[in-house]
Scaffold this motif. Structure first.
Motif, PDB file in Angstrom:
ATOM      1  N   GLY A 165       0.813  -1.198   0.000  1.00  7.90           N
ATOM      2  CA  GLY A 165       0.000   0.000   0.000  1.00  7.90           C
ATOM      3  C   GLY A 165       0.853   1.255   0.000  1.00  7.90           C
ATOM      4  N   PHE A 166       1.731   1.384   1.011  1.00 12.35           N
ATOM      5  CA  PHE A 166       2.613   2.547   1.096  1.00 12.35           C
ATOM      6  C   PHE A 166       4.034   2.134   1.491  1.00 12.35           C
ATOM      7  CE2 PHE A 166      -1.706   4.007   2.085  1.00 12.35           C
ATOM      8  CZ  PHE A 166      -1.859   4.993   1.121  1.00 12.35           C
ATOM      9  N   HIS A 167       4.407   0.902   1.218  1.00 12.07           N
ATOM     10  CA  HIS A 167       5.762   0.458   1.521  1.00 12.07           C
ATOM     11  C   HIS A 167       6.270  -0.420   0.390  1.00 12.07           C
ATOM     12  CE1 HIS A 167       3.652  -3.204   2.774  1.00 12.07           C
ATOM     13  NE2 HIS A 167       4.814  -3.830   2.938  1.00 12.07           N
ATOM     14  N   GLY A 203       9.602   2.842   3.221  1.00  7.33           N
ATOM     15  CA  GLY A 203       8.255   3.390   3.135  1.00  7.33           C
ATOM     16  C   GLY A 203       7.574   3.420   4.495  1.00  7.33           C
ATOM     17  N   GLN A 204       6.266   3.394   4.471  1.00 10.62           N
ATOM     18  CA  GLN A 204       5.495   3.467   5.713  1.00 10.62           C
ATOM     19  C   GLN A 204       5.817   2.281   6.622  1.00 10.62           C
ATOM     20  OE1 GLN A 204       1.121   2.806   6.025  1.00 10.62           O
ATOM     21  NE2 GLN A 204       1.061   5.018   6.357  1.00 10.62           N
ATOM     22  N   ASN A 205       5.897   2.555   7.934  1.00 11.53           N
ATOM     23  CA  ASN A 205       6.227   1.495   8.895  1.00 11.53           C
ATOM     24  C   ASN A 205       5.383   1.615  10.162  1.00 11.53           C
ATOM     25  OD1 ASN A 205       7.885  -0.794   9.548  1.00 11.53           O
ATOM     26  ND2 ASN A 205       8.964   0.480  11.028  1.00 11.53           N
ATOM     27  N   ARG A 206       4.215   2.209  10.031  1.00  8.65           N
ATOM     28  CA  ARG A 206       3.390   2.498  11.204  1.00  8.65           C
ATOM     29  C   ARG A 206       2.985   1.236  11.950  1.00  8.65           C
ATOM     30  NH1 ARG A 206      -1.520   6.359  10.085  1.00  8.65           N
ATOM     31  NH2 ARG A 206      -2.369   4.489   9.098  1.00  8.65           N
ATOM     32  N   VAL A 207       2.837   0.124  11.228  1.00  7.81           N
ATOM     33  CA  VAL A 207       2.466  -1.136  11.874  1.00  7.81           C
ATOM     34  C   VAL A 207       3.534  -2.207  11.638  1.00  7.81           C
ATOM     35  CG1 VAL A 207      -0.020  -0.755  11.943  1.00  7.81           C
ATOM     36  CG2 VAL A 207       1.024  -1.641   9.854  1.00  7.81           C
ATOM     37  N   GLY A 208       4.758  -1.760  11.369  1.00 10.21           N
ATOM     38  CA  GLY A 208       5.866  -2.703  11.245  1.00 10.21           C
ATOM     39  C   GLY A 208       6.014  -3.345   9.888  1.00 10.21           C
ATOM     40  N   GLN A 209       5.248  -2.876   8.894  1.00 15.67           N
ATOM     41  CA  GLN A 209       5.283  -3.546   7.588  1.00 15.67           C
ATOM     42  C   GLN A 209       6.619  -3.409   6.878  1.00 15.67           C
ATOM     43  OE1 GLN A 209       3.532  -0.756   8.425  1.00 15.67           O
ATOM     44  NE2 GLN A 209       2.558   0.152   6.616  1.00 15.67           N
ATOM     45  N   SER A 210       7.433  -2.410   7.286  1.00 15.04           N
ATOM     46  CA  SER A 210       8.768  -2.280   6.707  1.00 15.04           C
ATOM     47  C   SER A 210       9.829  -2.947   7.570  1.00 15.04           C
ATOM     48  CB  SER A 210       9.121  -0.799   6.500  1.00 15.04           C
ATOM     49  OG  SER A 210       8.313  -0.247   5.475  1.00 15.04           O
ATOM     50  N   GLY A 211       9.369  -3.684   8.588  1.00 11.47           N
ATOM     51  CA  GLY A 211      10.278  -4.558   9.315  1.00 11.47           C
ATOM     52  C   GLY A 211      11.151  -3.899  10.340  1.00 11.47           C
ATOM     53  N   GLY A 212      10.669  -2.912  11.073  1.00 10.98           N
ATOM     54  CA  GLY A 212      11.503  -2.285  12.082  1.00 10.98           C
ATOM     55  C   GLY A 212      10.693  -1.695  13.209  1.00 10.98           C
ATOM     56  N   TRP A 243      -0.793  -3.549   4.279  1.00 12.36           N
ATOM     57  CA  TRP A 243      -0.151  -3.211   5.557  1.00 12.36           C
ATOM     58  C   TRP A 243       0.718  -4.351   6.078  1.00 12.36           C
ATOM     59  CZ3 TRP A 243      -1.358   1.728   7.289  1.00 12.36           C
ATOM     60  CH2 TRP A 243      -2.479   2.324   6.704  1.00 12.36           C
ATOM     61  N   HIS A 244       0.954  -5.374   5.300  1.00  6.93           N
ATOM     62  CA  HIS A 244       1.748  -6.502   5.788  1.00  6.93           C
ATOM     63  C   HIS A 244       2.690  -6.998   4.702  1.00  6.93           C
ATOM     64  CE1 HIS A 244      -1.326  -8.802   3.620  1.00  6.93           C
ATOM     65  NE2 HIS A 244      -0.625  -9.918   3.803  1.00  6.93           N
ATOM     66  N   GLN A 258       4.552   9.739  -0.381  1.00  8.21           N
ATOM     67  CA  GLN A 258       4.139  10.374   0.866  1.00  8.21           C
ATOM     68  C   GLN A 258       4.823   9.775   2.083  1.00  8.21           C
ATOM     69  OE1 GLN A 258      -0.061  10.069   1.539  1.00  8.21           O
ATOM     70  NE2 GLN A 258      -0.032  11.235   3.463  1.00  8.21           N
ATOM     71  N   PHE A 259       5.056   8.467   2.041  1.00 13.37           N
ATOM     72  CA  PHE A 259       5.664   7.775   3.174  1.00 13.37           C
ATOM     73  C   PHE A 259       7.055   7.222   2.847  1.00 13.37           C
ATOM     74  CE2 PHE A 259       1.063   7.495   3.716  1.00 13.37           C
ATOM     75  CZ  PHE A 259       0.917   8.019   4.991  1.00 13.37           C
ATOM     76  N   GLY A 260       7.660   7.747   1.788  1.00 21.13           N
ATOM     77  CA  GLY A 260       8.999   7.287   1.425  1.00 21.13           C
ATOM     78  C   GLY A 260       9.027   5.999   0.646  1.00 21.13           C
ATOM     79  N   GLN A 261       7.877   5.571   0.105  1.00 23.36           N
ATOM     80  CA  GLN A 261       7.819   4.281  -0.577  1.00 23.36           C
ATOM     81  C   GLN A 261       8.585   4.246  -1.891  1.00 23.36           C
ATOM     82  OE1 GLN A 261       5.231   6.380   0.099  1.00 23.36           O
ATOM     83  NE2 GLN A 261       3.427   5.908  -1.154  1.00 23.36           N
TER      84      GLN A 261
END
Length: 690
Positions: free
Chosen positions: A352-354, A368-377, A403-404, A671-674
């Protein structure tokens, strides 16, 4: 030491400069020697030894020499072509006898040849249609002055130190060059010339070079593989007209690649799979220069694919790739030489955004977006540039949902991380994870796909599994609407390809049939009678599909003739003049063909053609089509003017792609660095980073 190449019908083996052994492609008989019978679409290391010296590849068997002069074989052995008893396939390199004085190898369809340091010639396996040879190395003929070997499908050539040329085996096309069609069980001299220096044997034809650099050919010429116009075959060596001096020549099953004295690459013969390298679909009976490519050192021709090393030892490949024999991580044929292992990135996935990617060292990266950990950090701040996840270089495949994230390791272990409110991670919980966690102990898995909030996977046994949000039957139609652990879909074990849309899925079976299930309110499942489809249902009447992609309410598929099918209600699902979309699978631009693969986002599509141009259509308000505008379109528009795109991924509002040099490019929403360029801005054209 210099790398060494060998290619069979659909597999490739390579010795790297450090003496390690690698293979890719077809492996149904264990011809890759890595311990399984699983197809590989990228190079995997064979064992741990680093003292390999020479290679030869037959139809489905492989031979190799080590620096100590020992002989090894693996793969198919039904005809005794490995020189081992019993006649069963060998999945790992197995030593043949105990001698340590082997020096040269050649492998035909189901026979093998070798020379020893004392100049004696040995053979084993089925060396002709009429006269099977023994299943263990046996001295073939008299003499101790043999210096070179070449093995065709069912015939063989050899040179003696006095420059004389000899042939034996099948001769139904005159491939022995003896003026007749009579097979020979014993080595028979070809003519009286004593200035032969190089030989190569194809499916039913032969090539040889003389000391003055002239090239000669004989045998089957149906596809022009002799490089001689106007003759169906030649029964005796006939000079190939044109160039005066050739440096090297190699024969495939019905094509030829060669180097002239300036190290320029040439090709002729059949080219239906691009094996000649000049992107023309027609056979050619005249040598054709492969423009823009020179400085070559070593050539290798498989049945329908080709390989070459350049002066910098870079490995290039082109031609057929249905079994992954080119080792580029895909099953797409390549119509022009493309470098392998020279770049940095080889796989991409867009959520979506990662974004996710795998580098050439098999390390895993995300941004990219990592608000719920989808970018692994840890932490919820966006990651504007790629960050490595872990330290291990063991990753093989990736998929990104809204988001995953999902990832496969080379051993088939499946990992997931990110948002998990509806069980999309498949770990039997609904707890988010910021780091990859293994999904159970069941392995191996072989394919993965991520939808909006659900996931799909194929096991190595061909079974189909799904988990996550199931409110629209996108998993298995459960009353609870959520499946937090993998559930099997049906009982079939012949699934080969999967695609997850926002809330529906597509899958292909081994016979090319296309199936769909999930949300069907826009007829994205190709079913006009049901609003929801709870189990896989046939989505198209024919069984001729190669690839499928699913978006938000629409579907696309590539047929076996490389044309497109499209259906669903979204107005941007079709690269033609339609605006309402089709609710039944229907051809898109019937005159257009040559499509290789699809990357489908929520509302836009990226598509790769067989000339390795990249095309896009659909929503474009964020510049995700990469055509320099923000105009949405149902017409396919080209992304840049390049002819070397290798892979692509489409997210919600951004796009990623890899070129043949391994460089990674991105465009669209950032928007989220994706997009990964370190900024929050992007543009409607591809930009390279890292």
């Amino acid at each position: 030491m210099n790398p060494v190449l060998a290619a069979g019908i659909a597999h490739t083996v390579v010795i790297r400069q450090d003496g390690t052994l690698w293979g890719t492609g077809g492996n149904e008989r264990g011809q890759l020697g890595e311990g399984t019978q699983e197809l590989r679409d990228q190079f995997v290391r064979i064992g741990t030894d680093n003292d390999w010296l020479r290679l030869a590849a037959g139809d489905a068997h492989t031979l190799a020499l080590k620096t100590d002069g020992s002989l090894w074989g693996w793969g198919q052995n039904q005809a005794g072509q490995l020189g081992l008893q019993p006649r069963i396939p060998q999945l790992l390199p197995t030593r043949v006898g105990f001698d340590t004085n082997w020096t040269l190898l050649a492998a035909g369809g189901s026979h093998s040849l070798a020379l020893k340091t004392d100049g004696t010639l040995w053979s084993w396996g089925s060396r002709s249609r009429e006269a099977p040879a023994p299943p263990a190395p046996r001295r073939f003929t008299a003499g101790t002055n043999w210096i070179a070997l070449a093995a065709g499908d069912h015939h063989a050539l050899a040179l003696q130190s006095d420059g004389s040329l000899w042939a034996w085996g099948d001769n139904h096309q005159g491939q022995l060059g003896l003026g007749d069609l009579v097979p020979r069980n014993d080595a028979t001299r070809v003519g009286t010339a004593q200035d032969w220096t190089d030989i190569s044997a194809g499916g039913g034809f032969s090539l040889a070079r003389k000391s003055d650099g002239t090239l000669w050919a004989w045998g089957d010429n149906y596809h022009g593989q002799l490089g001689i116009l106007g003759a169906p075959r030649q029964l005796a060596p006939t000079r190939v007209p044109g160039l005066q001096k050739w440096r090297a020549v190699r024969a495939g099953f019905s094509h030829v690649i060669a180097l002239d004295d300036n190290r320029t690459l040439w090709g002729w013969g059949e080219n239906t799979d691009g094996q000649r390298g000049d992107a023309s679909p027609e056979s050619s009976a005249s040598p054709i220069p492969i423009a823009g490519f020179d400085g070559w050192e070593t050539l290798c021709a498989g049945a329908r694919h080709s390989l070459a090393l350049r002066g910098d030892h870079g490995l290039w490949a082109w031609g057929a790739n249905e079994s992954g024999q080119l080792g580029d991580g895909t099953s797409h044929r390549l119509l022009k030489p493309v470098p392998l292992g020279m770049g940095r990135w080889k796989r991409v996935a867009a959520g979506g955004f990662h974004s996710l990617a795998i580098r050439e060292d098999d390390s895993l990266w995300a941004w990219g977006q990592n608000r719920v950990g989808q970018s692994g950090g840890e932490g919820n701040a966006p990651r504007p540039v790629p960050v490595q996840i872990g330290t291990s270089g063991i990753w093989a495949e990736i998929a990104a949902g809204s988001w995953h994230s999902l990832a496969l390791q080379h051993n088939g272990a499946l990992f997931s991380w990110g948002y998990n409110s509806v069980g999309q991670l498949g770990d039997a919980t609904r707890t988010a994870r910021t780091r990859p966690a293994r999904l159970g102990s069941n392995a191996p898995w072989k394919r993965i796909a991520a939808g909006d909030q659900h996931s799909l996977a194929l096991r190595a046994d061909g079974s189909l599994w799904a988990w996550g949000l199931d409110n629209l039957h996108q998993v298995a139609g459960t009353p609870a609407g959520v499946q937090p652990a993998p559930v099997r879909i049906g009982v079939e074990t012949n699934w080969t390809h999967i695609a997850a849309g926002s809330s529906h899925n597509l899958a292909l079976q081994a016979d090319g049939s296309l199936w769909a299930w999930g949300d069907n309110r826009t007829q994205a499942c190709g079913n006009t009678t049901a609003v929801m489809v709870s189990q896989p249902s046939r989505a198209a009447a024919d069984k001729r599909c190669l690839w499928a992609g699913a978006g938000a309410g629409f579907s696309l598929a590539i047929r076996s003739n490389h044309s497109l099918l499209g259906w669903g209600a979204h107005q941007f699902a079709r690269p033609d003049e339609g605006t309402a979309g089709s609710r039944n699978p229907a051809p898109l631009n019937p005159s257009e063909w040559g499509w290789l693969s699809l990357a489908v986002g929520a509302d836009h599509v990226l598509a790769l053609r067989d000339d390795h141009t990249l095309w896009a259509w659909g929503s474009n308000e964020h510049g995700q089509l990469g055509d320099g505008t923000t105009r949405s379109t149902s017409q396919a528009v080209q992304v840049g003017g390049d002819f070397d795109w290798m892979a692509a991924a489409a997210g919600l509002q951004h796009s990623l792609a890899i070129r043949s040099d391994g460089s990674l490019w991105a465009w669209g929403s950032n928007q989220f660095g994706q997009v990964g360029n370190g900024r929050k801005t992007s543009g409607p054209r591809p930009i390279q980073f890292h």
